[in-house]
Design a protein around this motif. Sequence first.
Motif, PDB file in Angstrom:
ATOM      1  N   LYS A 149      43.042  39.035  52.290  1.00  0.00           N
ATOM      2  CA  LYS A 149      43.461  38.162  51.099  1.00  0.00           C
ATOM      3  C   LYS A 149      42.557  36.962  50.787  1.00  0.00           C
ATOM      4  N   THR A 150      41.851  36.275  51.819  1.00  0.00           N
ATOM      5  CA  THR A 150      41.168  35.310  51.564  1.00  0.00           C
ATOM      6  C   THR A 150      39.878  35.597  50.677  1.00  0.00           C
ATOM      7  N   ASP A 151      39.457  36.796  50.656  1.00  0.00           N
ATOM      8  CA  ASP A 151      38.389  36.919  49.696  1.00  0.00           C
ATOM      9  C   ASP A 151      38.659  37.644  48.405  1.00  0.00           C
ATOM     10  N   LEU A 152      39.658  37.670  48.365  1.00  0.00           N
ATOM     11  CA  LEU A 152      40.307  38.231  47.026  1.00  0.00           C
ATOM     12  C   LEU A 152      39.550  37.744  45.670  1.00  0.00           C
ATOM     13  N   SER A 153      39.198  36.583  45.633  1.00  0.00           N
ATOM     14  CA  SER A 153      38.675  36.193  44.298  1.00  0.00           C
ATOM     15  C   SER A 153      37.215  36.787  44.173  1.00  0.00           C
ATOM     16  N   GLU A 154      36.446  37.059  45.231  1.00  0.00           N
ATOM     17  CA  GLU A 154      35.255  37.834  45.265  1.00  0.00           C
ATOM     18  C   GLU A 154      35.285  39.050  44.906  1.00  0.00           C
ATOM     19  N   VAL A 155      36.613  39.793  45.159  1.00  0.00           N
ATOM     20  CA  VAL A 155      36.706  41.235  44.750  1.00  0.00           C
ATOM     21  C   VAL A 155      37.149  41.289  43.192  1.00  0.00           C
ATOM     22  N   GLU A 156      38.017  40.380  42.872  1.00  0.00           N
ATOM     23  CA  GLU A 156      38.528  40.485  41.605  1.00  0.00           C
ATOM     24  C   GLU A 156      37.416  40.236  40.623  1.00  0.00           C
ATOM     25  N   ALA A 182      34.205  41.145  41.432  1.00  0.00           N
ATOM     26  CA  ALA A 182      33.745  42.737  41.286  1.00  0.00           C
ATOM     27  C   ALA A 182      34.329  43.687  40.377  1.00  0.00           C
ATOM     28  N   LEU A 183      35.603  43.589  40.134  1.00  0.00           N
ATOM     29  CA  LEU A 183      36.546  44.413  39.423  1.00  0.00           C
ATOM     30  C   LEU A 183      36.014  44.559  38.207  1.00  0.00           C
ATOM     31  N   GLN A 184      35.317  43.484  37.786  1.00  0.00           N
ATOM     32  CA  GLN A 184      34.710  43.227  36.338  1.00  0.00           C
ATOM     33  C   GLN A 184      33.537  44.486  35.987  1.00  0.00           C
ATOM     34  N   ASP A 185      32.970  44.616  37.221  1.00  0.00           N
ATOM     35  CA  ASP A 185      31.640  45.619  37.161  1.00  0.00           C
ATOM     36  C   ASP A 185      32.095  46.942  37.882  1.00  0.00           C
ATOM     37  N   HIS A 186      31.554  47.022  39.010  1.00  0.00           N
ATOM     38  CA  HIS A 186      31.536  48.402  39.527  1.00  0.00           C
ATOM     39  C   HIS A 186      32.856  48.940  40.267  1.00  0.00           C
ATOM     40  N   VAL A 187      33.420  47.969  40.968  1.00  0.00           N
ATOM     41  CA  VAL A 187      34.708  48.126  41.848  1.00  0.00           C
ATOM     42  C   VAL A 187      35.645  48.353  40.847  1.00  0.00           C
ATOM     43  N   MET A 188      36.596  49.114  41.033  1.00  0.00           N
ATOM     44  CA  MET A 188      37.925  49.532  40.197  1.00  0.00           C
ATOM     45  C   MET A 188      39.256  49.245  40.876  1.00  0.00           C
ATOM     46  N   ALA A 189      39.027  49.078  42.084  1.00  0.00           N
ATOM     47  CA  ALA A 189      40.667  48.861  42.550  1.00  0.00           C
ATOM     48  C   ALA A 189      40.395  48.145  44.066  1.00  0.00           C
ATOM     49  N   TYR A 190      41.466  47.781  44.446  1.00  0.00           N
ATOM     50  CA  TYR A 190      41.062  47.121  45.928  1.00  0.00           C
ATOM     51  C   TYR A 190      42.675  47.250  46.574  1.00  0.00           C
ATOM     52  N   LEU A 191      42.451  47.023  48.008  1.00  0.00           N
ATOM     53  CA  LEU A 191      43.759  47.042  48.953  1.00  0.00           C
ATOM     54  C   LEU A 191      43.433  45.824  49.817  1.00  0.00           C
TER      55      LEU A 191
END
Length: 209
Positions: free
Chosen positions: A100-107, A109-118
């Motif tokens: 959860k601490t790295d969630l902002s980094e993943v969000e 990435a959602l704008q580009d290549h990653v499409m979902a996260y857990l």
Amino acid sequence: MTTLSQNHSASTSQTLKIVVAHANIETREVLEDALRELGHSCLAIVTRGCDLIAMCQDQMQVPDVIVSGLKLDDMDGVDALVECNEVAQQQFPAIIVTPKTDLSEVEHALQDHVMAYLIEPVCKEELKPTIHLVIQRFREFQELKDQVKDLKQALNDRKLVERAKGILMRRNQLSEEDAYRRLQKLASSKRQRLAEIALGIVTADEAFD
């Protein structure tokens, strides 16, 4: 071999070939057990980005979905996914597993290549709907790619469509799939590209706000 990038009608009711890439053994085991319970096939379990990239390059082992940790043993997980797309010259539905601490980094990435996260620790019950979500978003992205020739333009269009879906979901209490269907209906009736309809919705929302 048929993959999701070749067969857009595939669904989560089918057996999917999934690669799990994660540096933590406990998380890998949770994901592997959950995938087996769902009836999917673990094509491979790897800890290094270089192994994931090599697998995506091998036409005999192309995965339907990739589930990757944010950090792998030898590189950043998002960077590995981007490189997978480049070396294989195709896109892969991808789920990032992140603290959860790295969630902002993943969000971001959602704008580009990653499409979902857990979020870690991974809950088995969340895996099935997340796979469904990533496949749905991947189909939407494939539709955008079909409307333009340039991958970069398709990625930019996807950002617009995701924003427009969010606006429709917020203002009309729609599910993500229903919001996308409304965009499709508008695009068809107006004879415009999805991205053009999405831009109009985003612009109007900014004006009202």
